[in-house]
Design a protein around this motif. Structure first.
Motif, PDB file in Angstrom:
ATOM      1  N   LEU A   1      44.253  44.321  36.355  1.00 18.34           N
ATOM      2  CA  LEU A   1      45.405  44.014  37.201  1.00 18.34           C
ATOM      3  C   LEU A   1      46.324  43.080  36.441  1.00 18.34           C
ATOM      4  N   GLU A   2      47.606  43.416  36.395  1.00 18.10           N
ATOM      5  CA  GLU A   2      48.605  42.588  35.732  1.00 18.10           C
ATOM      6  C   GLU A   2      49.509  41.955  36.778  1.00 18.10           C
ATOM      7  N   ALA A   3      50.359  41.032  36.347  1.00 14.05           N
ATOM      8  CA  ALA A   3      51.276  40.364  37.266  1.00 14.05           C
ATOM      9  C   ALA A   3      52.042  41.404  38.086  1.00 14.05           C
ATOM     10  N   GLY A   4      52.002  41.223  39.388  1.00 17.70           N
ATOM     11  CA  GLY A   4      52.654  42.160  40.305  1.00 17.70           C
ATOM     12  C   GLY A   4      51.712  43.179  40.913  1.00 17.70           C
ATOM     13  N   ASP A   5      50.508  43.316  40.350  1.00 15.04           N
ATOM     14  CA  ASP A   5      49.545  44.281  40.883  1.00 15.04           C
ATOM     15  C   ASP A   5      48.799  43.694  42.078  1.00 15.04           C
ATOM     16  N   ILE A   6      48.411  44.578  42.985  1.00 12.45           N
ATOM     17  CA  ILE A   6      47.735  44.186  44.224  1.00 12.45           C
ATOM     18  C   ILE A   6      46.430  44.964  44.354  1.00 12.45           C
TER      19      ILE A   6
ATOM     20  N   GLU B   1      44.139  32.485  31.640  1.00 12.99           N
ATOM     21  CA  GLU B   1      44.543  31.847  32.904  1.00 12.99           C
ATOM     22  C   GLU B   1      45.217  32.865  33.806  1.00 12.99           C
ATOM     23  N   ALA B   2      45.003  32.709  35.110  1.00  8.09           N
ATOM     24  CA  ALA B   2      45.661  33.592  36.082  1.00  8.09           C
ATOM     25  C   ALA B   2      45.973  32.808  37.353  1.00  8.09           C
ATOM     26  N   ARG B   3      47.031  33.241  38.005  1.00  8.90           N
ATOM     27  CA  ARG B   3      47.409  32.696  39.315  1.00  8.90           C
ATOM     28  C   ARG B   3      47.431  33.857  40.281  1.00  8.90           C
ATOM     29  N   ILE B   4      46.752  33.650  41.394  1.00  9.68           N
ATOM     30  CA  ILE B   4      46.482  34.748  42.319  1.00  9.68           C
ATOM     31  C   ILE B   4      46.782  34.318  43.738  1.00  9.68           C
ATOM     32  N   LEU B   5      47.455  35.170  44.478  1.00 11.53           N
ATOM     33  CA  LEU B   5      47.701  34.952  45.897  1.00 11.53           C
ATOM     34  C   LEU B   5      46.657  35.752  46.666  1.00 11.53           C
ATOM     35  N   VAL B   6      45.908  35.074  47.529  1.00  9.86           N
ATOM     36  CA  VAL B   6      44.862  35.733  48.313  1.00  9.86           C
ATOM     37  C   VAL B   6      45.172  35.564  49.795  1.00  9.86           C
ATOM     38  N   ILE B   7      45.180  36.689  50.495  1.00  8.00           N
ATOM     39  CA  ILE B   7      45.409  36.712  51.941  1.00  8.00           C
ATOM     40  C   ILE B   7      44.157  37.313  52.570  1.00  8.00           C
ATOM     41  N   GLU B   8      43.503  36.520  53.440  1.00  8.72           N
ATOM     42  CA  GLU B   8      42.239  36.967  54.001  1.00  8.72           C
ATOM     43  C   GLU B   8      41.940  36.201  55.276  1.00  8.72           C
ATOM     44  N   LYS B   9      40.893  36.622  55.963  1.00 10.77           N
ATOM     45  CA  LYS B   9      40.434  35.933  57.174  1.00 10.77           C
ATOM     46  C   LYS B   9      40.044  34.513  56.813  1.00 10.77           C
ATOM     47  N   GLU B  10      40.481  33.547  57.626  1.00  4.85           N
ATOM     48  CA  GLU B  10      40.137  32.149  57.380  1.00  4.85           C
ATOM     49  C   GLU B  10      38.632  31.976  57.247  1.00  4.85           C
TER      50      GLU B  10
ATOM     51  N   LYS C   1      46.439  38.148  33.792  1.00  4.18           N
ATOM     52  CA  LYS C   1      45.741  39.429  33.962  1.00  4.18           C
ATOM     53  C   LYS C   1      44.349  39.163  34.508  1.00  4.18           C
ATOM     54  N   VAL C   2      43.867  40.081  35.311  1.00  4.74           N
ATOM     55  CA  VAL C   2      42.544  39.963  35.917  1.00  4.74           C
ATOM     56  C   VAL C   2      41.851  41.324  35.828  1.00  4.74           C
ATOM     57  N   GLU C   3      40.604  41.323  35.368  1.00  2.00           N
ATOM     58  CA  GLU C   3      39.812  42.549  35.476  1.00  2.00           C
ATOM     59  C   GLU C   3      39.043  42.451  36.782  1.00  2.00           C
ATOM     60  N   MET C   4      39.336  43.366  37.683  1.00  2.00           N
ATOM     61  CA  MET C   4      38.681  43.392  38.993  1.00  2.00           C
ATOM     62  C   MET C   4      37.560  44.419  38.943  1.00  2.00           C
ATOM     63  N   PHE C   5      36.351  43.929  39.161  1.00  2.00           N
ATOM     64  CA  PHE C   5      35.180  44.801  39.250  1.00  2.00           C
ATOM     65  C   PHE C   5      34.904  45.046  40.726  1.00  2.00           C
ATOM     66  N   PHE C   6      34.523  46.265  41.054  1.00  2.00           N
ATOM     67  CA  PHE C   6      34.219  46.605  42.441  1.00  2.00           C
ATOM     68  C   PHE C   6      33.199  47.734  42.464  1.00  2.00           C
TER      69      PHE C   6
ATOM     70  N   HIS D   1      33.091  43.026  45.392  1.00  2.00           N
ATOM     71  CA  HIS D   1      33.985  42.891  44.251  1.00  2.00           C
ATOM     72  C   HIS D   1      33.871  41.512  43.607  1.00  2.00           C
ATOM     73  N   VAL D   2      34.403  41.421  42.383  1.00  2.00           N
ATOM     74  CA  VAL D   2      34.457  40.149  41.654  1.00  2.00           C
ATOM     75  C   VAL D   2      35.639  40.210  40.687  1.00  2.00           C
ATOM     76  N   ALA D   3      36.366  39.096  40.603  1.00  2.00           N
ATOM     77  CA  ALA D   3      37.525  38.999  39.721  1.00  2.00           C
ATOM     78  C   ALA D   3      37.166  38.238  38.452  1.00  2.00           C
ATOM     79  N   HIS D   4      37.552  38.801  37.309  1.00  2.47           N
ATOM     80  CA  HIS D   4      37.357  38.159  36.011  1.00  2.47           C
ATOM     81  C   HIS D   4      38.734  37.990  35.364  1.00  2.47           C
ATOM     82  N   PRO D   5      39.277  36.776  35.372  1.00  2.00           N
ATOM     83  CA  PRO D   5      40.576  36.586  34.722  1.00  2.00           C
ATOM     84  C   PRO D   5      40.442  36.764  33.210  1.00  2.00           C
ATOM     85  N   LEU D   6      41.498  37.271  32.607  1.00  2.00           N
ATOM     86  CA  LEU D   6      41.556  37.419  31.152  1.00  2.00           C
ATOM     87  C   LEU D   6      42.495  36.321  30.658  1.00  2.00           C
TER      88      LEU D   6
END
Length: 103
Positions: A70-75, A91-100, A54-59, A84-89
């Motif tokens: 955000l829970e597993a499966g959330d985007i 351990e978390a594993r996250i897939l990030v897709i962004e500009k190189e 789980k991740v608490e996403m601040f924006f 924005h800033v991500a605060h995991p609750l």
């Protein structure tokens, strides 16, 4: 060809990543973390997918700080200019897709 078992991925440091693909200037990376990131604005758009944990996403929206769990499966989609800033609750594993090269 590669099969990645994301739930088994771990890094020696928070926000350590496995580079999965680089396609036309867009990177796809798998991150492991147990600590918050830092407030930032990406150089372009970002797709942030919680695969495990789980991740608490601040924006910031209209100058006001907000957050969402955000829970597993959330985007989370950060449009250009979204601070924005991500605060995991835990351990978390996250897939990030962004500009190189984005922050």
């Amino acid at each position: 060809m590669e099969i990645i078992r994301s739930k088994k991925f771990i890094s020696d440091r928070s926000w350590g990543a496995k580079d999965i693909a680089s396609m036309n200037g867009i990177s796809t990376r798998l991150h492991w973390t147990k600590e918050p990131y830092k407030w930032h604005v990406n150089d372009g758009e970002e797709v942030f997918v919680v695969l495990d944990g789980k991740v608490e996403m601040f924006f910031k929206e209209n100058g006001s700080e907000q957050s969402s769990i955000l829970e597993a499966g959330d985007i989370f989609f950060a449009s250009i200019g979204t601070e924005h800033v991500a605060h995991p609750l835990g351990e978390a594993r996250i897939l990030v897709i962004e500009k190189e090269g984005s922050v």
